[in-house]
Design a protein around this motif. Sequence first.
Motif, short mmCIF file in Angstrom:
data_model
loop_
_atom_site.label_atom_id
_atom_site.label_comp_id
_atom_site.label_asym_id
_atom_site.label_seq_id
_atom_site.Cartn_x
_atom_site.Cartn_y
_atom_site.Cartn_z
N GLU A 184 0.76 -1.18 -0.03
CA GLU A 184 -0.10 0.01 -0.07
C GLU A 184 0.82 1.41 0.04
O GLU A 184 0.64 2.31 -1.07
CB GLU A 184 -0.93 0.01 1.07
N PHE A 185 2.01 1.28 0.90
CA PHE A 185 2.87 2.42 0.77
C PHE A 185 3.57 2.66 -0.46
O PHE A 185 3.51 3.63 -0.92
CB PHE A 185 3.98 2.33 1.77
N LEU A 186 3.98 1.68 -1.22
CA LEU A 186 4.52 1.71 -2.30
C LEU A 186 3.81 2.13 -3.43
O LEU A 186 3.98 2.91 -4.41
CB LEU A 186 5.26 0.46 -2.82
N ASP A 202 1.07 4.06 -3.11
CA ASP A 202 0.78 5.43 -2.77
C ASP A 202 2.03 6.27 -3.34
O ASP A 202 2.13 7.53 -4.04
CB ASP A 202 0.66 5.95 -1.54
N LEU A 203 3.21 5.59 -3.01
CA LEU A 203 4.36 6.40 -3.44
C LEU A 203 4.84 6.53 -4.97
O LEU A 203 4.94 7.49 -5.46
CB LEU A 203 5.63 5.76 -2.68
N VAL A 204 4.46 5.50 -5.76
CA VAL A 204 4.57 5.37 -7.04
C VAL A 204 3.61 6.49 -7.79
O VAL A 204 4.04 7.11 -8.68
CB VAL A 204 4.30 4.14 -7.56
N GLN A 205 2.50 6.51 -7.10
CA GLN A 205 1.37 7.41 -7.51
C GLN A 205 1.68 8.98 -7.55
O GLN A 205 1.55 9.68 -8.43
CB GLN A 205 -0.02 7.14 -6.97
N GLU A 206 2.24 8.92 -6.20
CA GLU A 206 2.77 10.40 -5.71
C GLU A 206 3.88 10.88 -6.70
O GLU A 206 4.10 12.25 -7.24
CB GLU A 206 3.15 10.49 -4.46
#
Length: 161
Positions: A11-13, A15-19
């Motif tokens: 989930e963290f990754l 969100d990070l990739v989307q950001e």
Amino acid sequence: MASINLAELHEFLQDLVQEHETRKSPVLNMLNRIQERYRYIPIEALYELSRLTKYSFADLNAIVSSFEDLTTEPVGEHLILVCDGTAWHAVGAVDVIKAIEDELGISCGSTSEDEKYTLKSVYCVGACSLAPIAMIDGVSFGRIKLTKLDEMLASLKTDVA
């Protein structure tokens, strides 16, 4: 070290990739963010980041290996870096490193069993005029005397307790 919660990592990754998807070269920033969150870059994160981006696992691993600040090895809550450059040796670096090892009960390049401290040597911190110098959790301490070092480490132990 505690195992990584893979669902939380995924989930963290995501969100990070989307950001970072609109940035031109986001990979180094993403790796730094992963390390900030976990105190190291779990191998699982490299595999998952590879799956979510255009970067291969080999490329990501090569990038991590190219930067001394990035690591795939777990580190303690407090990271202590000691400069092992020429100026260090000229002013008694071996004594300073030995004192840190004795005080924390670990050898340079390792993490304490309670996972509170990691002691590493680095070639340069860019402050030879302040040798001997150590960085504790990103804060520089220059012209270290053994008595000053004892006080610094004692306060660090107090902060952790």
